[in-house]
Design a protein around this motif. Structure first.
Motif, PDB file in Angstrom:
ATOM      1  N   GLY A  36       0.833  -1.194   0.000  1.00 45.72           N
ATOM      2  CA  GLY A  36       0.000   0.000   0.000  1.00 45.72           C
ATOM      3  C   GLY A  36       0.868   1.245   0.000  1.00 45.72           C
ATOM      4  N   TYR A  37       0.250   2.403  -0.297  1.00 49.84           N
ATOM      5  CA  TYR A  37       1.038   3.630  -0.321  1.00 49.84           C
ATOM      6  C   TYR A  37       0.134   4.853  -0.204  1.00 49.84           C
ATOM      7  CZ  TYR A  37      -0.119   2.676  -5.252  1.00 49.84           C
ATOM      8  OH  TYR A  37      -0.770   2.335  -6.411  1.00 49.84           O
ATOM      9  N   LEU A  38       0.763   5.953   0.230  1.00 52.74           N
ATOM     10  CA  LEU A  38       0.138   7.270   0.260  1.00 52.74           C
ATOM     11  C   LEU A  38       0.989   8.145  -0.648  1.00 52.74           C
ATOM     12  CD1 LEU A  38      -1.992   9.178   1.571  1.00 52.74           C
ATOM     13  CD2 LEU A  38      -0.336   9.619   3.389  1.00 52.74           C
ATOM     14  N   VAL A  39       0.382   8.739  -1.680  1.00 45.99           N
ATOM     15  CA  VAL A  39       1.172   9.404  -2.711  1.00 45.99           C
ATOM     16  C   VAL A  39       0.726  10.851  -2.895  1.00 45.99           C
ATOM     17  CG1 VAL A  39      -0.335   8.419  -4.507  1.00 45.99           C
ATOM     18  CG2 VAL A  39       1.887   9.347  -5.143  1.00 45.99           C
ATOM     19  N   ILE A  40       1.709  11.758  -2.898  1.00 46.56           N
ATOM     20  CA  ILE A  40       1.485  13.156  -3.277  1.00 46.56           C
ATOM     21  C   ILE A  40       1.909  13.293  -4.730  1.00 46.56           C
ATOM     22  CG2 ILE A  40       2.148  15.551  -2.867  1.00 46.56           C
ATOM     23  CD1 ILE A  40       2.939  14.703  -0.008  1.00 46.56           C
ATOM     24  N   SER A  41       1.037  13.808  -5.557  1.00 48.88           N
ATOM     25  CA  SER A  41       1.394  13.974  -6.966  1.00 48.88           C
ATOM     26  C   SER A  41       0.484  15.001  -7.623  1.00 48.88           C
ATOM     27  CB  SER A  41       1.295  12.636  -7.716  1.00 48.88           C
ATOM     28  OG  SER A  41       1.633  12.791  -9.074  1.00 48.88           O
ATOM     29  N   HIS A  42       1.069  15.768  -8.552  1.00 47.58           N
ATOM     30  CA  HIS A  42       0.280  16.671  -9.397  1.00 47.58           C
ATOM     31  C   HIS A  42      -0.064  16.007 -10.722  1.00 47.58           C
ATOM     32  CE1 HIS A  42       2.283  20.211  -7.072  1.00 47.58           C
ATOM     33  NE2 HIS A  42       1.250  19.706  -6.424  1.00 47.58           N
ATOM     34  N   ASP A  43       0.401  14.768 -10.899  1.00 38.01           N
ATOM     35  CA  ASP A  43       0.159  14.031 -12.142  1.00 38.01           C
ATOM     36  C   ASP A  43      -1.200  13.344 -12.033  1.00 38.01           C
ATOM     37  OD1 ASP A  43       0.092  12.257 -14.286  1.00 38.01           O
ATOM     38  OD2 ASP A  43       2.239  11.830 -14.193  1.00 38.01           O
ATOM     39  N   ARG A  44      -2.211  13.968 -12.599  1.00 37.65           N
ATOM     40  CA  ARG A  44      -3.579  13.484 -12.435  1.00 37.65           C
ATOM     41  C   ARG A  44      -3.793  12.152 -13.147  1.00 37.65           C
ATOM     42  NH1 ARG A  44      -6.256  18.709 -14.832  1.00 37.65           N
ATOM     43  NH2 ARG A  44      -4.332  18.533 -16.077  1.00 37.65           N
ATOM     44  N   THR A  47     -10.477  15.707   4.148  1.00 38.34           N
ATOM     45  CA  THR A  47     -11.718  15.081   3.704  1.00 38.34           C
ATOM     46  C   THR A  47     -11.359  13.837   2.905  1.00 38.34           C
ATOM     47  OG1 THR A  47     -12.747  17.276   3.531  1.00 38.34           O
ATOM     48  CG2 THR A  47     -13.902  15.426   2.503  1.00 38.34           C
ATOM     49  N   VAL A  48     -12.040  12.738   3.208  1.00 36.05           N
ATOM     50  CA  VAL A  48     -11.728  11.445   2.600  1.00 36.05           C
ATOM     51  C   VAL A  48     -12.776  11.105   1.541  1.00 36.05           C
ATOM     52  CG1 VAL A  48     -11.447   8.966   3.044  1.00 36.05           C
ATOM     53  CG2 VAL A  48     -10.583  10.644   4.698  1.00 36.05           C
ATOM     54  N   TYR A  49     -12.310  10.680   0.372  1.00 30.93           N
ATOM     55  CA  TYR A  49     -13.196  10.310  -0.727  1.00 30.93           C
ATOM     56  C   TYR A  49     -12.851   8.906  -1.214  1.00 30.93           C
ATOM     57  CZ  TYR A  49     -14.122  15.353  -1.062  1.00 30.93           C
ATOM     58  OH  TYR A  49     -14.466  16.646  -0.796  1.00 30.93           O
ATOM     59  N   LYS A  50     -13.851   8.225  -1.747  1.00 29.28           N
ATOM     60  CA  LYS A  50     -13.625   6.922  -2.364  1.00 29.28           C
ATOM     61  C   LYS A  50     -13.210   7.113  -3.819  1.00 29.28           C
ATOM     62  CE  LYS A  50     -17.159   4.559   0.428  1.00 29.28           C
ATOM     63  NZ  LYS A  50     -18.435   3.805   0.382  1.00 29.28           N
ATOM     64  N   GLY A  51     -12.321   6.238  -4.285  1.00 28.06           N
ATOM     65  CA  GLY A  51     -11.988   6.241  -5.699  1.00 28.06           C
ATOM     66  C   GLY A  51     -10.785   7.098  -6.033  1.00 28.06           C
ATOM     67  N   ASN A  52     -10.427   7.110  -7.333  1.00 27.08           N
ATOM     68  CA  ASN A  52      -9.250   7.832  -7.796  1.00 27.08           C
ATOM     69  C   ASN A  52      -9.583   9.304  -8.045  1.00 27.08           C
ATOM     70  OD1 ASN A  52     -10.724   7.813 -10.161  1.00 27.08           O
ATOM     71  ND2 ASN A  52      -9.414   6.350 -11.218  1.00 27.08           N
ATOM     72  N   TYR A  53      -8.665   9.994  -8.722  1.00 23.06           N
ATOM     73  CA  TYR A  53      -8.824  11.442  -8.906  1.00 23.06           C
ATOM     74  C   TYR A  53     -10.095  11.782  -9.688  1.00 23.06           C
ATOM     75  CZ  TYR A  53      -7.931  16.188 -10.504  1.00 23.06           C
ATOM     76  OH  TYR A  53      -8.056  17.522 -10.775  1.00 23.06           O
ATOM     77  N   SER A  54     -10.341  11.078 -10.780  1.00 22.04           N
ATOM     78  CA  SER A  54     -11.531  11.374 -11.588  1.00 22.04           C
ATOM     79  C   SER A  54     -12.816  11.090 -10.822  1.00 22.04           C
ATOM     80  CB  SER A  54     -11.495  10.560 -12.889  1.00 22.04           C
ATOM     81  OG  SER A  54     -10.477  11.025 -13.748  1.00 22.04           O
ATOM     82  N   ALA A  55     -12.791  10.076  -9.934  1.00 25.23           N
ATOM     83  CA  ALA A  55     -13.965   9.780  -9.120  1.00 25.23           C
ATOM     84  C   ALA A  55     -14.142  10.825  -8.013  1.00 25.23           C
ATOM     85  CB  ALA A  55     -13.835   8.387  -8.512  1.00 25.23           C
ATOM     86  N   TYR A  56     -13.036  11.378  -7.546  1.00 26.29           N
ATOM     87  CA  TYR A  56     -13.077  12.381  -6.464  1.00 26.29           C
ATOM     88  C   TYR A  56     -13.713  13.687  -6.917  1.00 26.29           C
ATOM     89  CZ  TYR A  56     -10.467  16.623  -5.123  1.00 26.29           C
ATOM     90  OH  TYR A  56     -10.089  17.909  -4.863  1.00 26.29           O
ATOM     91  N   LEU A  57     -13.465  14.103  -8.166  1.00 24.06           N
ATOM     92  CA  LEU A  57     -13.937  15.409  -8.623  1.00 24.06           C
ATOM     93  C   LEU A  57     -15.453  15.597  -8.484  1.00 24.06           C
ATOM     94  CD1 LEU A  57     -11.693  16.005 -11.775  1.00 24.06           C
ATOM     95  CD2 LEU A  57     -11.553  17.167  -9.574  1.00 24.06           C
ATOM     96  N   PRO A  58     -16.286  14.663  -9.011  1.00 24.30           N
ATOM     97  CA  PRO A  58     -17.730  14.859  -8.837  1.00 24.30           C
ATOM     98  C   PRO A  58     -18.180  14.734  -7.382  1.00 24.30           C
ATOM     99  CG  PRO A  58     -17.284  12.734  -9.884  1.00 24.30           C
ATOM    100  CD  PRO A  58     -15.988  13.494  -9.865  1.00 24.30           C
ATOM    101  N   GLN A  59     -17.491  13.891  -6.595  1.00 22.65           N
ATOM    102  CA  GLN A  59     -17.831  13.777  -5.176  1.00 22.65           C
ATOM    103  C   GLN A  59     -17.578  15.092  -4.445  1.00 22.65           C
ATOM    104  OE1 GLN A  59     -16.563  10.029  -3.078  1.00 22.65           O
ATOM    105  NE2 GLN A  59     -15.619   9.570  -5.055  1.00 22.65           N
ATOM    106  N   ARG A  60     -16.443  15.724  -4.753  1.00 20.31           N
ATOM    107  CA  ARG A  60     -16.137  17.013  -4.122  1.00 20.31           C
ATOM    108  C   ARG A  60     -17.163  18.063  -4.515  1.00 20.31           C
ATOM    109  NH1 ARG A  60     -10.928  20.347  -6.049  1.00 20.31           N
ATOM    110  NH2 ARG A  60     -12.235  20.346  -7.915  1.00 20.31           N
TER     111      ARG A  60
END
Length: 634
Positions: free
Chosen positions: A210-218, A237-250
């Motif tokens: 497992g990992y926790l990653v900081i990245s600007h590479d969407r 704030t915690v969201y399920k899913g990857n970056y594209s899934a996070y956008l509509p949730q946010r």
């Protein structure tokens, strides 16, 4: 229980509060993206998790024996060691075991008094060496370096001779191979070209870690994460899913919070109107009603939470002053060389008005040099460059040259656009988050991201109809990348962009030029479509694995030694078992010859069958012993 549990975490430095009341849990196998604007405390959180920084308040609980790997723990300090040996150093424990095995082999081959104990110790070490990946550690180290863009020559260079980007790749390779249970990855795709970033994605998705990653590479976040943590307004704030899934949730969360707040305010106003009316009537019943309604208002007011303001982000549009002709750029048989060393030749391409073209290719193939040649900054060795009618170019330089570091932000803009008033300049800079006294910062004191915003401001004001952009998303945080993407998507002119930002390419590209040493290959479509046919365009494929005779001989020798030890150990056990069966058969024959058994027919038959069965098993053991002896002789 999770492997990392954070509860009520607070970190502040003096009067600066980074985050407060942060609570989250990470389970085994979670692959989490940590996103937020620059300076919000993402890297600080990493250092809190590793114990390097103590929190002001709150707790961090790690699972027992959890081994966390962090890139900063793998700094390359031995500058004389080769790049390959530097990465191999993460297997130092296995290499020590290997030396012990070699020493014990020498002792056995030269003869020793306690052979059985030595063989037993050797077997245990060999089993551990094999179990922990000793036979493959060298090939894994080399594979990681190949994947991150090193060739055989670069692997043999001393660390001190490598560039800063190459050293960062070494740290990343060591981190990936360190057998940690959980990784903290801080901008792992920095310094990686597209092929290396794709290799890293494949490595991480194929890993059980497992990992926790900081990245600007969407694009990278979309491919490698299954949860998203957003650090915003000093809260997590915690969201399920990857970056594209996070956008509509946010977006949905923000909309819901605003609706709840607006509806609550509306209800409070309605109730306060009733209270005022009831108090005007001033009867006993009216007073009781007013008091009852006031309690409701007090309760709603106490629970009322004003939605957090959205963090400031740049907001701008890219307009054009004059529309160009349909034919924007024509290039024929262009070539470029430096000091007689050719960089590329036979480059031909056509760009038409409104096209969004991305120029791709491996690092060092000459993409930036080609852009500068098109702009006349470099002189081509041969070929022709012809621009169409009414074409006005605008250039974004990834090196961020062309600005006077002695000037302030305001002075840079005023000198570049003397027709603009002071108010117009300050208003324009405010759209790029240079507000109040920020406009008087010297350019020399700005971060890479801030300098990038100054360049974008100047680019916007040129109103050019043909933009040539060289890595425009470098130095930008995610919100700024989104703002740039929105501006480019609404741009009516022509685009030629060099970029490793695959998310940006996938969103905007309608055509891709792939630069090779001998020309350009043209592909219609976005990045995902390009990947489906990537190999035909790859003029610089991953080098085939070079022959390693010494390493292969060494591996074969180790495998032969292991087989020999196992064969010898099995022979020893067989000899003991054969001796035991021979004693057993002798005892049964002795029992069979006794008068009591001879007089008992059933007893005699039972013993006879036991003897026959034991003799069959003994014959099988003899046969196996002979075969193993022949193998050992070979």
């Amino acid at each position: 229980m999770g492997i990392i549990t954070v509860n009520g975490l607070k970190v502040e430095f003096g009067e600066q509060l980074l985050f407060d009341n942060m609570t989250f849990e990470i389970q085994k196998g979670d692959r989490v993206a940590l996103i937020g604007v620059n300076g919000c405390g993402k890297s600080t959180l990493f250092k809190v998790l590793t114990g390097e920084i103590l929190p002001t308040d709150g707790t961090v609980v790690l699972a027992k024996n959890l081994n966390i790997g962090y890139m900063e723990q793998h700094v390359c300090r031995n500058l004389d060691r080769s790049a390959y040996n530097e990465v191999l150093s993460v297997f130092s424990e296995l290499l020590d075991i290997e030396k012990q095995i070699e020493a014990l082999n020498n002792i056995i081959n030269n003869g020793c008094e306690e052979l059985d104990k030595t063989v037993e110790k050797l077997s245990a070490l060999q089993d551990r060496f094999n179990l922990e990946g000793g036979l493959t550690c060298r090939s894994r180290a080399r594979s990681a370096l190949l994947g991150l863009g090193f060739d055989d020559e670069q692997m043999n260079l001393p660390v001190g001779a490598l560039s800063g980007g190459q050293r960062a790749k070494l740290q990343l390779a060591k981190l990936l191979l360190c057998n940690a249970d959980f990784l903290l990855l801080d901008e792992p795709t920095n310094h990686l070209d597209t092929a290396a970033a794709q290799w890293l994605e494949d490595f991480l998705t194929g890993s059980r870690c497992g990992y926790l990653v900081i990245s600007h590479d969407r694009y990278f976040l979309d491919k490698t994460t299954n949860r998203t943590f957003e650090l915003e307004n000093k809260k997590m704030t915690v969201y399920k899913g990857n970056y594209s899934a996070y956008l509509p949730q946010r977006a949905e969360r923000r909309l819901t919070e605003q609706r709840v707040y607006d509806n609550t305010i509306k209800e409070i106003n309605r109730l306060e109107g009733i209270i005022e009316q009831q108090r005007r009537w001033n009867r006993e019943k009216n007073i009781k009603t007013a008091e009852s309604k006031q309690k409701i208002v007090d309760r709603l007011s106490e629970s009322l939470v004003r939605p957090d303001s959205t963090p400031d982000s740049i907001k701008f549009n890219l307009g054009i002053n004059t529309r160009s002709g349909d034919d924007v750029l024509s290039v024929t048989d262009l070539s470029l060389a430096f000091d007689g060393v050719p960089l590329f030749d036979n480059v031909s391409m056509e760009l038409h008005r409104g096209e969004r073209v991305f120029l791709l290719g491996p690092n060092g193939c000459g993409k930036t040099s080609l852009i500068k040649t098109l702009l006349g900054k470099y002189k081509a060795n041969s070929g022709r460059i012809r621009y169409g009618t009414e074409v006005k170019t605008g250039y974004y330089d990834q090196i961020q040259t062309g600005m006077d570091s002695e000037k302030t932000v305001f002075e840079e803009m005023a000198d570049a656009f003397p027709a603009m008033t002071n108010t117009e300049i300050r208003s324009t800079l405010a759209r790029f988050l240079f507000k109040n006294d920020d406009v008087f910062k010297p350019l020399s004191s700005l971060s890479g991201g801030e300098r990038a915003k100054v360049l974008m401001t100047k680019l916007m004001l040129t109103e050019a109809n043909f933009l040539l952009l060289d890595e425009p998303t470098n130095h930008l945080d995610i919100s700024s990348c989104e703002a740039l993407e929105n501006a480019l998507s609404g741009y009516e002119g022509t685009l030629l962009i060099v970029s490793h930002d695959r998310y940006l390419i996938n969103s905007l590209a309608d055509k891709i030029f792939y630069l090779t040493p001998h020309g350009i290959k043209v592909f219609e479509g976005n990045y995902e479509e390009f990947l489906e046919k990537y190999k035909p365009f790859d003029s610089n494929p991953e080098p085939q694995k070079a022959k390693e005779p010494k390493q292969n001989d060494y591996k074969n020798k180790k495998e032969r030694d292991a087989l020999r030890r196992k064969t010898r150990a099995r022979l020893n056990r067989l000899e003991i078992e054969i001796s035991e069966y021979e004693d057993k058969i002798a005892a049964e024959n002795e029992a069979l010859s006794s008068p009591d058994v001879a007089a008992d027919y059933e007893k005699a038959m039972e013993i006879t069958e036991k003897i026959a069965k034991a003799e069959r098993e003994l014959n099988s053991m003899y046969e196996e012993w002979e075969n193993l002896s022949l193998e050992l002789d070979k």
